[in-house]
Design a protein around this motif. Structure first.
Motif, PDB file in Angstrom:
ATOM      1  N   LEU A  68       0.824  -1.209   0.000  1.00  0.00           N
ATOM      2  CA  LEU A  68       0.000   0.000   0.000  1.00  0.00           C
ATOM      3  C   LEU A  68       0.852   1.252   0.000  1.00  0.00           C
ATOM      4  CD1 LEU A  68      -2.634  -0.867   2.771  1.00  0.00           C
ATOM      5  CD2 LEU A  68      -2.693  -1.432   0.361  1.00  0.00           C
ATOM      6  N   ASN A  69       0.367   2.257  -0.701  1.00  0.00           N
ATOM      7  CA  ASN A  69       0.912   3.609  -0.639  1.00  0.00           C
ATOM      8  C   ASN A  69      -0.242   4.511  -0.222  1.00  0.00           C
ATOM      9  OD1 ASN A  69       3.449   2.787  -1.678  1.00  0.00           O
ATOM     10  ND2 ASN A  69       2.620   2.873  -3.736  1.00  0.00           N
ATOM     11  N   VAL A  70      -0.045   5.287   0.853  1.00  0.00           N
ATOM     12  CA  VAL A  70      -1.110   6.117   1.400  1.00  0.00           C
ATOM     13  C   VAL A  70      -0.646   7.561   1.430  1.00  0.00           C
ATOM     14  CG1 VAL A  70      -2.621   6.513   3.377  1.00  0.00           C
ATOM     15  CG2 VAL A  70      -1.882   4.187   2.838  1.00  0.00           C
ATOM     16  N   ASN A 103       5.022  -4.265   8.012  1.00  0.00           N
ATOM     17  CA  ASN A 103       6.078  -3.266   8.174  1.00  0.00           C
ATOM     18  C   ASN A 103       5.441  -1.880   8.286  1.00  0.00           C
ATOM     19  OD1 ASN A 103       5.375  -2.545   5.561  1.00  0.00           O
ATOM     20  ND2 ASN A 103       7.456  -2.605   4.756  1.00  0.00           N
ATOM     21  N   ASN A 104       6.258  -0.879   8.495  1.00  0.00           N
ATOM     22  CA  ASN A 104       5.767   0.498   8.618  1.00  0.00           C
ATOM     23  C   ASN A 104       5.807   1.269   7.307  1.00  0.00           C
ATOM     24  OD1 ASN A 104       5.271   0.203  11.341  1.00  0.00           O
ATOM     25  ND2 ASN A 104       7.246   1.045  11.954  1.00  0.00           N
ATOM     26  N   ILE A 114       2.674   5.520  12.331  1.00  0.00           N
ATOM     27  CA  ILE A 114       1.743   4.526  11.835  1.00  0.00           C
ATOM     28  C   ILE A 114       1.528   3.540  12.981  1.00  0.00           C
ATOM     29  CG2 ILE A 114       3.609   3.176  10.802  1.00  0.00           C
ATOM     30  CD1 ILE A 114       1.646   2.400   8.562  1.00  0.00           C
ATOM     31  N   SER A 115       0.274   3.169  13.228  1.00  0.00           N
ATOM     32  CA  SER A 115       0.006   2.304  14.375  1.00  0.00           C
ATOM     33  C   SER A 115      -1.119   1.313  14.063  1.00  0.00           C
ATOM     34  CB  SER A 115      -0.371   3.140  15.603  1.00  0.00           C
ATOM     35  OG  SER A 115      -1.533   3.897  15.341  1.00  0.00           O
ATOM     36  N   GLY A 116      -1.092   0.196  14.784  1.00  0.00           N
ATOM     37  CA  GLY A 116      -2.123  -0.821  14.649  1.00  0.00           C
ATOM     38  C   GLY A 116      -1.902  -1.718  13.449  1.00  0.00           C
ATOM     39  N   GLY A 117      -2.665  -2.785  13.409  1.00  0.00           N
ATOM     40  CA  GLY A 117      -2.679  -3.670  12.253  1.00  0.00           C
ATOM     41  C   GLY A 117      -1.556  -4.664  12.164  1.00  0.00           C
ATOM     42  N   TYR A 142       3.035   7.667   2.910  1.00  0.00           N
ATOM     43  CA  TYR A 142       3.722   6.446   3.312  1.00  0.00           C
ATOM     44  C   TYR A 142       3.728   5.539   2.100  1.00  0.00           C
ATOM     45  CZ  TYR A 142       4.066   7.100   8.373  1.00  0.00           C
ATOM     46  OH  TYR A 142       4.410   7.525   9.627  1.00  0.00           O
ATOM     47  N   THR A 143       4.869   4.978   1.787  1.00  0.00           N
ATOM     48  CA  THR A 143       4.965   4.056   0.660  1.00  0.00           C
ATOM     49  C   THR A 143       5.500   2.711   1.150  1.00  0.00           C
ATOM     50  OG1 THR A 143       7.199   4.847   0.134  1.00  0.00           O
ATOM     51  CG2 THR A 143       5.364   5.901  -1.025  1.00  0.00           C
ATOM     52  N   GLY A 144       5.135   1.674   0.432  1.00  0.00           N
ATOM     53  CA  GLY A 144       5.681   0.348   0.710  1.00  0.00           C
ATOM     54  C   GLY A 144       5.190  -0.285   1.996  1.00  0.00           C
ATOM     55  N   ILE A 145       3.926  -0.067   2.350  1.00  0.00           N
ATOM     56  CA  ILE A 145       3.359  -0.719   3.535  1.00  0.00           C
ATOM     57  C   ILE A 145       2.928  -2.123   3.113  1.00  0.00           C
ATOM     58  CG2 ILE A 145       1.565  -0.654   5.302  1.00  0.00           C
ATOM     59  CD1 ILE A 145       1.418   2.420   4.768  1.00  0.00           C
TER      60      ILE A 145
END
Length: 173
Positions: A68-70, A103-104, A114-117, A142-145
């Motif tokens: 994911l990228n957010v 990962n973060n 970034i928190s949770g999950g 955030y990239t590369g989650i």
């Protein structure tokens, strides 16, 4: 005449200030975004070779099955990333699909978090919060989650078929 001129100028000034404030808010309230990449997870379940046996029951994907990228606009504070599934076209309710963040990812934002999950959460047809990103009044991305999936409930009692689902990620404040 002087009073009218002062009131008119005052209205113009207020109008300009309001327009400027709305313009600045419009610039900072761009929609948050989420993009997903990765490959389809095709699970090959080994054949049962002995009468009375059952399947292992739980299977896990690669730790980076989805990436994911957010993106978050300025002034937002925090966003939640939600996940749900859609049967595509069929799904058996005995099968339990779960997801977790492994990962973060990366960000250039200092003071963002970034928190949770990080523990498996059951994915249902109703969106649930997978994790949260917090920012300090700045445009953040955030990239590369990495996301990993787990399938449990696999059993000989489930009718033989090809079951598919589509995982949907959404982001909202």
């Amino acid at each position: 005449m002087k009073l009218l001129c002062t009131i008119t100028r005052h209205k113009e000034c207020i109008t300009k200030c309001i327009c400027f404030i709305l313009f600045m808010l419009g610039m900072s309230l761009k929609a948050q975004t989420v993009s997903v990449s990765g490959t389809n997870w095709t699970l090959s379940i080994p054949a049962i070779t002995e009468a009375g046996s059952d399947y292992a029951g739980t299977y896990a994907s690669a730790t980076n099955q989805s990436i994911l990228n957010v993106g978050l606009p300025a002034l937002l504070g925090s966003v939640k990333v939600y996940v749900h599934y859609e049967p595509n076209p069929i799904w058996n309710s005995s099968l339990v699909l779960s997801a977790k963040r492994t990962n973060n990812g990366t960000t250039l934002c200092v003071g963002c978090s970034i928190s949770g999950g990080t523990a498996y959460q059951t994915v249902t047809q109703t969106a649930l919060e997978l994790f949260r990103i917090s920012t300090i009044l700045s445009v953040t991305s955030y990239t590369g989650i990495n996301i990993q999936y787990q399938l449990s409930g696999v059993s000989v009692t489930i009718p033989a078929a090809t079951y598919n689902s589509k995982i949907v990620f959404t982001v909202s404040n």
